[in-house]
Design a protein around this motif. Structure first.
Motif, PDB file in Angstrom:
ATOM      1  N   TYR A 252     -46.423  -0.980 -58.688  1.00  0.00           N
ATOM      2  CA  TYR A 252     -47.380  -0.558 -59.720  1.00  0.00           C
ATOM      3  C   TYR A 252     -48.808  -0.961 -59.343  1.00  0.00           C
ATOM      4  O   TYR A 252     -49.041  -2.075 -58.872  1.00  0.00           O
ATOM      5  N   PHE A 254     -52.585  -1.258 -61.171  1.00  0.00           N
ATOM      6  CA  PHE A 254     -53.414  -1.111 -62.368  1.00  0.00           C
ATOM      7  C   PHE A 254     -54.490  -0.064 -62.077  1.00  0.00           C
ATOM      8  O   PHE A 254     -54.872   0.137 -60.919  1.00  0.00           O
ATOM      9  N   HIS A 341     -60.843  -6.730 -70.646  1.00  0.00           N
ATOM     10  CA  HIS A 341     -59.435  -6.569 -71.011  1.00  0.00           C
ATOM     11  C   HIS A 341     -58.868  -7.922 -71.445  1.00  0.00           C
ATOM     12  O   HIS A 341     -59.329  -8.955 -70.995  1.00  0.00           O
ATOM     13  N   GLU A 345     -53.154  -7.561 -73.640  1.00  0.00           N
ATOM     14  CA  GLU A 345     -53.089  -6.171 -73.169  1.00  0.00           C
ATOM     15  C   GLU A 345     -52.322  -6.102 -71.839  1.00  0.00           C
ATOM     16  O   GLU A 345     -51.486  -5.217 -71.633  1.00  0.00           O
ATOM     17  N   THR A 349     -48.752  -4.307 -70.772  1.00  0.00           N
ATOM     18  CA  THR A 349     -48.624  -3.435 -69.588  1.00  0.00           C
ATOM     19  C   THR A 349     -47.444  -3.895 -68.730  1.00  0.00           C
ATOM     20  O   THR A 349     -46.645  -3.079 -68.265  1.00  0.00           O
TER      21      THR A 349
END
Ligand code: ZN
Length: 471
Positions: A252, A254, A341, A345, A349
């Motif tokens: 993954y 961001f 951020h 949060e 995620t």
């Protein structure tokens, strides 16, 4: 002695000769530097309060009145110093910050005694010569010099020398903001905790100004399972389950995101770099940004982390016996979160990316406590670079290090700027000390700083503060 060393250093270093530094101020800065290095301010055996008291004594001797001089903190070992040079009240003050504590250093690891100030071969040696007693000494010398010449700044100049940036639980900046905001309240903050100028064999390459920093966050991933005898495995296995989720995390990314500071960074760097790298930097600044340029730049770990929040598995533990099915598997994931951020949060995620509702994702706070949720507080996104700060800087850098660029940047590591930024005070890391790129020894053994670098940095900071607060 002083003069002989200055002459020797001028031969070693680059840039205009040191004739344009002030001998008395250099000598004062060196003496403060020596005194600070020789006061042990480590968490294990040192006492920050002793350094604060020594500095207060010098300020008093230079004419600062007692009401403008405060020594305060949560306990006897961790007292901070706050001093104010009064100026015109038309603008809100500027706050200068520096930490007095240093990282541990063991005599047996070092060539010299880390708590003795040694000048040798064009360098000052000792724990804190880079991080950051040089900066503390320079800020002190600047304030004393301004006071002695009767300079009346356009705004108050506040200096806070503080505890527990490196370790310990009494961070001075955090404590002052929480308990004595009125003493340190300012329009903006200058943090001296860095070098600014990267050089190569003494030749300065660029002047970096950190205008924001990432936020640190640790997360704990846990899978539990009834377990059983390892001779009778079943598909449902805590270790496999966690491993599969970590594989998803490894794949993954961001989302790409630039802010006012990193945008400025790539604008400047695209003029310093050449070829495809420079072209890629320009391409990611376009709207929309060029996806292939992002992918190519992301192969560099530094660029990769500038352009996004990152989360990476850093620890793994699981199982309880060689012949038993695991009842528990855990991983620690360390994230570096872009300003703007929140840690919560990012936790959400992570839950989505791991995509397995049986994995619990908890937050590990600064004290090491594990919590079910993280803070929802978003770091302030960096404000646009303030021309009040940047304009005099650009002028002065052009004078003192002709030909090098001022490059705005986002710090990869965390500094005390995280606390001032968190309460909305725009914070800039500006130091003006040149360190060769292969001579970064902060936190390491035989920490040292070039003699010429120190004197030039001292002269720079005085001139900069004067320009910044001129009427
Ligand atoms: Zn530092």
């Amino acid at each position: 002695m002083q003069w002989r060393l200055l002459a020797a250093a001028a031969v070693l270093g680059a840039g205009p000769a040191l004739a344009d530094t002030d001998a008395a101020s250099s000598a004062l800065a060196r003496d403060i530097f020596r005194e600070l290095i020789e006061i042990n301010t480590t968490e294990s055996a040192g006492r920050v309060t002793s350094a604060s008291e020594a500095m207060a004594q010098r300020l008093r001797a230079a004419g600062f009145a007692d009401p403008d001089l405060q020594i305060l903190g949560p306990n006897d070992r961790k007292k901070n110093l706050v001093v104010r040079l009064h100026g015109g009240g038309r603008h809100r003050p500027v706050l200068l910050i520096g930490h007095l504590d240093v990282v541990e250093a063991r005599r047996e690891d070092w060539t010299t005694d880390p708590f003795r100030f040694v000048e040798q071969d064009g360098y000052f040696y000792g724990r804190g010569t880079q991080d950051m007693k040089s900066g503390d000494a320079i800020m002190m010398a600047t304030l004393i010099r301004l006071k002695k010449e009767g300079f009346h700044p356009s705004r108050d100049i506040i200096l806070a020398l503080t505890a527990d940036e490196e370790s310990g639980s009494s961070n001075g900046v955090e404590w002052l903001l929480k308990n004595h905001r009125e003493l340190v309240d300012a329009e903006f903050v200058l943090n001296h905790d860095g070098n600014s100028i990267t050089s190569d064999h003494g030749k300065p390459l660029f002047f970096e100004v950190d205008g924001t920093e990432k936020v640190y966050g640790d997360y704990l991933l846990t899978v539990t399972n009834p377990g059983g005898h390892s001779s009778l495995p079943v598909p449902d296995n805590a270790i496999y389950q966690l491993a599969a989720a970590l594989t998803r995390l490894s794949q993954y990314e961001f989302p790409f995101e630039l802010n006012s500071v990193t945008r400025g960074y790539y604008e400047s760097m695209s003029g310093i770099e050449t070829g495809e790298r420079a072209a890629d930097m320009r391409a990611i600044l376009q709207t929309p940004p060029d996806a292939q340029a992002i992918a190519r730049l992301s192969r560099d770990p530094v660029d990769h982390s500038i352009m996004r929040t990152t989360c990476v598995a850093t620890r793994l533990v699981g199982g309880h016996a060689n012949n038993a099915l695991p009842q528990r598997a855990q991983a620690t994931v360390n994230c570096r979160i872009l300003p703007g951020h929140s840690p919560e949060e990012v936790r959400r995620t992570l839950i989505g990316v791991l995509a397995d509702s049986r994995i619990s994702v908890q937050y590990i706070d600064d004290q090491g406590e594990v919590r079910d949720t993280a803070s929802d507080r978003r770091g302030y996104p960096p404000p646009p670079l303030d021309p009040q700060v940047m304009k005099p800087l650009g002028k002065l850098v052009a004078q003192m290090w002709p030909g090098i660029k001022v490059v705005p940047a986002m710090s990869a590591g965390a500094s005390d700027g995280v606390y001032t930024s968190a309460v909305g005070l725009p914070t800039y890391l500006i130091a003006g000390i040149a360190i060769d790129k292969d001579n970064l020894r902060a936190h390491g053994r035989d920490e040292r700083l070039g003699v010429e670098s120190f004197y030039r940095g001292n002269e720079f900071f005085y001139r900069y503060i004067k320009a910044l607060t001129a009427h």
